[in-house]
Enzyme design. Structure first.
Site, short mmCIF file in Angstrom:
data_model
loop_
_atom_site.label_atom_id
_atom_site.label_comp_id
_atom_site.label_asym_id
_atom_site.label_seq_id
_atom_site.Cartn_x
_atom_site.Cartn_y
_atom_site.Cartn_z
CD GLU A 45 0.68 5.96 3.60
OE1 GLU A 45 1.52 5.74 4.47
OE2 GLU A 45 -0.32 5.16 3.34
CG ASP A 56 7.62 6.68 12.53
OD1 ASP A 56 6.56 6.18 11.98
OD2 ASP A 56 7.77 8.01 12.19
#
Length: 253
Positions: A45, A56
């Site tokens: 990814e 995140d």
């Protein structure tokens, strides 16, 4: 057949690695991808850095910020990857937020992905309903798989809808937290993993968030087709640079 689907058919547990494109240095992207494949990783990814991430944690946020400071943009990433299929065979997925894709133009972005050999996208802030109504046909036109996330809070009804729209794998977020914020899985997560496994969805599941060593990889893959490591790999890059990738992978499997 899309490379993601081919990989999912293999009789093995998938190890996928996430990293931020353009980190630690702007032009490290291709070398990291090549070294990961040589080290036996099944899928990669590639994070497209964005200034306002949602899910995140601090490690990935810091790497994205550094990548942006290094000069990473959507166009720079496409330029870096234009010849990637001359040297790399495993599935490649771009993971990013919808704003840069919208700015680039969804059709143009998907077309570019198809041209360079990207197999799929993970866009955490693109709702599945909006995708199904407005963008599914575009993704399919260019042969791209769109991967959706589920969490412990996602209802069974919603999971079934996501499963129906999906045609690759489902990204199963291990807990209601940001990336890199936990170590190890307790009984709550194992109950969740088992609940999803027992739903017998048509798409396999790959678990992310909280996978950082061989123990958590084995725990996750007891219930799912594979697992994704992000923050732990980025920490490795920040501490040891790009020269010890094989050592990191070897410690996981």
């Amino acid at each position: 057949m899309n490379r993601i689907n081919q990989k999912l058919q293999e009789d093995k547990k998938i190890l996928s690695i996430y990293f931020s494109a353009g980190y630690p240095n702007l032009n490290d992207t291709v070398q990291i991808i090549q070294d990961l494949e040589k080290s036996g990783i099944d899928m990669i990814e590639i994070g497209l850095p964005f200034s306002d991430p949602l899910a995140d944690g601090p490690t990935i946020q810091a790497s994205s910020t550094q990548a942006l400071h290094n000069g990473m943009t959507t166009q720079v990433l496409f330029d870096q990857l234009k010849n990637i299929r001359e040297s790399v065979k495993i599935p490649l997925i771009i993971m990013g937020y919808f704003n840069p894709i919208l700015q680039y133009g969804v059709d143009e972005f998907c077309k570019k992905c198809a041209e360079i050999g990207i197999d799929g996208l993970i866009i955490p802030d693109l709702p599945v309903d909006v995708y199904a109504e407005q963008y599914k046909a575009t993704f399919e036109k260019y042969g791209l798989i769109n991967v959706f996330l589920i969490t412990p809070q996602t209802s069974d009804e919603r999971i079934k809808f996501i499963d129906g729209v999906s045609n690759g794998f489902i990204y199963m977020v291990s807990s209601a937290s940001v990336t890199g914020s936990q170590s190890g899985f307790g009984s709550t997560q194992e109950t969740y993993f088992k609940r999803i496994a027992d739903m017998n969805l048509k798409n396999p599941q790959i678990i992310g968030f909280g996978i950082n060593n061989v123990e958590t990889f084995n725990q996750a893959t007891q219930f799912a087709k594979g697992a994704i490591i992000g923050s732990a790999f980025i920490k490795h890059l920040s501490e040891k640079g790009t020269g010890n990738i094989a050592e990191f992978v070897k410690a996981i499997r």
